[in-house]
Structures are given as C-alpha cells and as structure tokens.
Design a protein around this motif. Structure first.
Motif, PDB file in Angstrom:
ATOM      1  N   LEU B 122       0.826  -1.211   0.000  1.00  0.00           N
ATOM      2  CA  LEU B 122       0.000   0.000   0.000  1.00  0.00           C
ATOM      3  C   LEU B 122       0.861   1.262   0.000  1.00  0.00           C
ATOM      4  O   LEU B 122       0.635   2.172  -0.797  1.00  0.00           O
ATOM      5  CB  LEU B 122      -0.932   0.003   1.214  1.00  0.00           C
ATOM      6  CG  LEU B 122      -2.022  -1.069   1.224  1.00  0.00           C
ATOM      7  CD1 LEU B 122      -2.820  -1.007   2.520  1.00  0.00           C
ATOM      8  CD2 LEU B 122      -2.944  -0.909   0.029  1.00  0.00           C
ATOM      9  N   LYS B 126       0.471   3.545  -3.229  1.00  0.00           N
ATOM     10  CA  LYS B 126      -0.702   4.413  -3.028  1.00  0.00           C
ATOM     11  C   LYS B 126      -0.646   5.612  -3.976  1.00  0.00           C
ATOM     12  O   LYS B 126       0.427   6.066  -4.366  1.00  0.00           O
ATOM     13  CB  LYS B 126      -0.760   4.888  -1.586  1.00  0.00           C
ATOM     14  CG  LYS B 126       0.389   5.816  -1.186  1.00  0.00           C
ATOM     15  CD  LYS B 126       0.295   6.201   0.268  1.00  0.00           C
ATOM     16  CE  LYS B 126       1.457   7.098   0.672  1.00  0.00           C
ATOM     17  NZ  LYS B 126       1.396   7.496   2.086  1.00  0.00           N
ATOM     18  N   HIS B 130      -6.496   6.840  -5.191  1.00  0.00           N
ATOM     19  CA  HIS B 130      -6.956   5.812  -4.260  1.00  0.00           C
ATOM     20  C   HIS B 130      -7.314   6.399  -2.907  1.00  0.00           C
ATOM     21  O   HIS B 130      -8.337   6.071  -2.322  1.00  0.00           O
ATOM     22  CB  HIS B 130      -5.868   4.747  -4.101  1.00  0.00           C
ATOM     23  CG  HIS B 130      -5.786   3.811  -5.256  1.00  0.00           C
ATOM     24  ND1 HIS B 130      -4.619   3.574  -5.951  1.00  0.00           N
ATOM     25  CD2 HIS B 130      -6.730   3.063  -5.869  1.00  0.00           C
ATOM     26  CE1 HIS B 130      -4.845   2.722  -6.922  1.00  0.00           C
ATOM     27  NE2 HIS B 130      -6.116   2.393  -6.897  1.00  0.00           N
ATOM     28  N   LEU B 131      -6.461   7.276  -2.433  1.00  0.00           N
ATOM     29  CA  LEU B 131      -6.712   7.860  -1.113  1.00  0.00           C
ATOM     30  C   LEU B 131      -8.019   8.654  -1.110  1.00  0.00           C
ATOM     31  O   LEU B 131      -8.797   8.573  -0.165  1.00  0.00           O
ATOM     32  CB  LEU B 131      -5.532   8.761  -0.718  1.00  0.00           C
ATOM     33  CG  LEU B 131      -4.232   8.003  -0.416  1.00  0.00           C
ATOM     34  CD1 LEU B 131      -3.050   8.948  -0.279  1.00  0.00           C
ATOM     35  CD2 LEU B 131      -4.390   7.177   0.862  1.00  0.00           C
ATOM     36  N   MET B 164      -5.452  -0.743  -4.287  1.00  0.00           N
ATOM     37  CA  MET B 164      -4.297   0.107  -4.004  1.00  0.00           C
ATOM     38  C   MET B 164      -2.993  -0.677  -3.986  1.00  0.00           C
ATOM     39  O   MET B 164      -1.932  -0.147  -4.304  1.00  0.00           O
ATOM     40  CB  MET B 164      -4.488   0.774  -2.635  1.00  0.00           C
ATOM     41  CG  MET B 164      -4.721   2.260  -2.693  1.00  0.00           C
ATOM     42  SD  MET B 164      -5.067   2.893  -1.024  1.00  0.00           S
ATOM     43  CE  MET B 164      -3.451   3.466  -0.533  1.00  0.00           C
ATOM     44  N   LEU B 208      -2.612   6.022   6.123  1.00  0.00           N
ATOM     45  CA  LEU B 208      -2.192   5.833   4.736  1.00  0.00           C
ATOM     46  C   LEU B 208      -1.783   7.148   4.079  1.00  0.00           C
ATOM     47  O   LEU B 208      -0.933   7.166   3.182  1.00  0.00           O
ATOM     48  CB  LEU B 208      -3.310   5.164   3.931  1.00  0.00           C
ATOM     49  CG  LEU B 208      -3.502   3.676   4.251  1.00  0.00           C
ATOM     50  CD1 LEU B 208      -4.778   3.138   3.599  1.00  0.00           C
ATOM     51  CD2 LEU B 208      -2.301   2.864   3.804  1.00  0.00           C
TER      52      LEU B 208
END
Lengths: 231, 231
Positions: B122, B126, B130-131, B164, B208
């Motif tokens: 991840l 990332k 995605h976030l 992700m 994240l």
DNA sequence: TAGCTGATTATGTAATACTTAATGACGGCT
DNA sequence: AGCCGTCATTAAGTATTACATAATCAGCTA
C-alpha cells in the motif's frame, strides 16, 4: 489501428462447447440441490439423456470436476460428490516455468504480505514444540558452512512458521507457492548477494517466545526488507 | 480397531485412469519442451496415436487443461498453449456452500493475515486517486443510515485497499474469496453485534496519507480485532 | 487483382460396442 | 441356519467409427 485494438477487446467470442455447458449445468445442479459430500449424483447415461447430449460430452465435463476433486467415481457405485481440496486448483496450474515473470513476481509479493500478517495466528497457536523446532533450525543455520545448507535452513524456518500458524489451507497455499518462491529468490540472489535484513531468524524467535504480538509485524518486515526493497 | 484404522490409511489405492495419465503426460511434455504461450501443441489424433490410447481419452485430458485456461483450441488451427490465469483453479472450486465450515473459517483467517500484511504494498503504490476514493467511502459510511449501506461501505473500503496494493493476482484472489468472507461475516454477526475495532476506517486512511508505514500493521490489527478474537 | 469455390484439415459431437470392477442375489454345500 | 462360490447386473472406462463444423488454403474465374 485503434479500431483494431477495440476489435480485439471484443474478445474471441465466448465460444462454449457442449462440455462447457454440461459442466456449468452440473455445478448449478450440485449447488441448487445443495448436494453434500458423500451424496450420489446421477449416472453418466442419465445425465446424457436428460441434457440431450452424448455420453462422451458428459464424460468430458465429469472428467474436469473429477480432476478438481469435486467428485469421485467407482465402477458400478456410480459417482459421489466429494469435499474438494480448495487449493487443488492452484496446484494444478502453478508451475514456475509456465508462469510469466510478472505473475511470479506478484506471487512472491503475496508471500511477503502473508508472512508479515501471520503474527496473530502464530501468537495464538504457538507451542513449545514449534518454538523448539525454530530454535533448532536457527542453531543449524549458525553452524552452517555452505550456502546450500543456509538456504535449506531459510526454507525450513519459514515453513515452520506456516506450520505454527495452524491453518491447513494456508499451509497448503504456501507449499504450492514454494517452488515459485525459490525461483524468484534465485533470480533475486543474482542481483544482491543474499543481503540479510537487520532482523535475524534468531530475533524473530525471541519475539515469538514473548507475549508482545505487536512487535511481530514490523520485525518480520525488517527481516524481509531486502525483498521488500525490490518491489 | 486400530488395525482397521491402519487399513484406511492405506488409502483407496490410487486408481489412475488413462485420462489421468495422458494429462500428466501432457503436462510433462509442455514443461520439458518448455513450450511457451502461443506455441502449438500436437493434434488430438497425433497424441492419441503416440500414446496408444483412444482419441476419446486424449480429449478428456485436453478438456481439463482447457478448463484451467492452459490451452485453447480452434478448429483446424489445432491447439495452442495459453498463459493460464493462476487463480482460475481457485475460482472453479470455491463456492461458499460446497466448502465445509472449517475451510471457510481458514479462508477467513487468510483474509485477516493478508490485510494486516498489506501495508508495504500500500505505501509503495498508493496514489492520490486511491486515497481520495477511500475518503469518499469513509464519508459515505458516516452518512449511512441502514445496516446494508454500512456493509456495502465496509466491502468497498477493503476492496479498494486491495486495488491500491497494485497486485493483480492478489486482487483476483480477494475477489474470488469475497463471497466466502461475506458468508463468514454473516455468521459472525449473529454472535456479536457488529462490534467495531478501536481503529476505524477513518483512522486507517489517516495513516495511509502519512509516511509512517510502521504504524499500519498494528492499526489494521486493531481494526480487525473483533474478527481476530474469534480465532 | 479481387473474389468465389471447393478441397482439406482438425476439433466438436454422436453412437455403438466392448472391458472391467464392484455389487448383489441366487443357489448349493457343510 | 449360515457360509461360500458363482453368475448376472450395473455403471464407469476405453476403443472405434462416423459425421458435423469451422477455418484455412489453393486454384479457378471474371
């Protein structure tokens, strides 16, 4: 040019054979009737007649299910449903040499993910026996003189972890993937010379002897760091 | 009594049919000749003659390989090797209702292991996209009024994590296992009333967004704690 | 050159017949 | 009555033949 690509995306027209259809038919039959392992399923000739196809076609479909361990057949007794080994399908496909480079790499990543996440199972299911076994492997490793011996210890160590996790499915998963891992590691080892993470097997064992399950994931991450850096 | 048990251990005598043998023969053929995807393999009649069996038997073996996506066949052009989807085999077997209770439980454990170990993938892969998607899901979840909507968010959230991770094989694995997970969660939810771990989805997203990959594993463990306690 | 036509080839399907192993029932024997 | 061997039966495994179908190619014609 882009038109051609679009055409290809339409895929080679899902051509389904009679055998394909019979196969899905059988699957549905099994599921809808909620047939359980041990229960008998109709005879080949009955199926053939019911679906209006040749026995030949039916046999192809049955042959597939048999390969996956979903059914067993004895002469005269007919055929019965069996509890399939979930990982059987994987086993049938996975052979290092026929997998393409990228898939091998992805499977190896999968291994890294698994081992980092293994902690909770380990701490819940560890036993004196397993821990002693790990001790023995670490000792063997420290005394090892040849590279081959060290690699063997490496494999034994991680395999024992999967044993410890007390999850048969997971263990089987690992056993199947192992040959692929070896393949990847061999490839990696040509890049960096078996660099070792800052956390050793001995360190990991020490953590496993303790009660601090929080320490495990990041310890394992550090142990696997040389591999992780390849991502 | 113990004698009987011993007898059973001798197993039902590995009875192999011609189709079984031809199948393994073909596998070996493919591997030994290191045939690559796209390469043609011999005609059915050639194989039959070479191995001294009926074409029928050969077709059963080929049918199996075809099911696994290892070969494709077109009329006249003969048959060619194809790059199999590693997870195809799994997909063919895994259906929640035919799996036994214990296996389902083990697969669910596997999920927990995966999600805890997912961190490194991840953080390496990332993206803003995605976030943001995770943000949206969390928001949707907080506004949700029905249980169904919340469960949908739960699924979306974790699925997005697998996206992700940028590992197609892993993603596919998760997609196949999903129905089993739902099955287990439904079962679990009858025990404790969807108790939530001390770490929420929002907390996970916050982590994240940051750079501290060490925080992830134990955060996810806390998030999954209600499930982990069932082990 | 383009396009039609027909021969060729290899897979897909069907039908039939035979082999083999497991099962059960019948009947004879002690 | 109970045991045992024999034989018929059943359903899967294997072989053979024949035909259908689709793709390909070569050759012919306009």
């Amino acid at each position: 040019m882009s038109i051609e690509k679009d055409l290809f995306k339409l895929k080679p027209i899902a051509y389904t054979t009679m055998a394909d259809q019979v196969e899905t038919h059988l699957r549905e039959y099994i599921i809808k009737r909620s047939i359980k392992p041990g229960d008998p399923i109709p005879k080949e000739t009955e199926i053939a007649q019911a679906l209006g196809v040749s026995r030949n076609v039916v046999r192809e479909a049955l042959s597939r299910l048999r390969m996956l361990g979903m059914i067993e057949s004895r002469k005269k007794r007919g055929m019965i449903l069996t509890q399939p080994d979930v990982m059987k399908g994987l086993e049938l496909i996975i052979h290092p040499t026929i997998l393409d480079e990228n898939v091998r790499k992805e499977l190896f990543e999968l291994r890294l993910v698994l081992e980092v996440g293994l902690g909770d199972l380990l701490f819940r299911r560890k036993s004196e026996e397993h821990l002693k076994k790990l001790d023995a492997i670490v000792e063997r490793e420290q005394k090892a003189t040849t590279q081959i011996e060290r690699i063997r210890c490496e494999i034994d160590f991680h395999s024992t972890l999967y044993d410890m996790a007390g999850n048969e499915t997971l263990k089987r998963f690992q056993d199947i993937l192992m040959p692929v891992f070896e393949y990847v590691v061999e490839y990696e080892s040509k890049l960096d010379h078996t660099s070792v993470g800052s956390v050793t097997h001995a360190d990991l064992v020490k953590i496993l002897y303790g009660n601090n399950s929080e320490a495990y994931p990041n310890a394992m991450r550090k142990h696997l760091m040389p591999h992780l850096e390849h991502l």
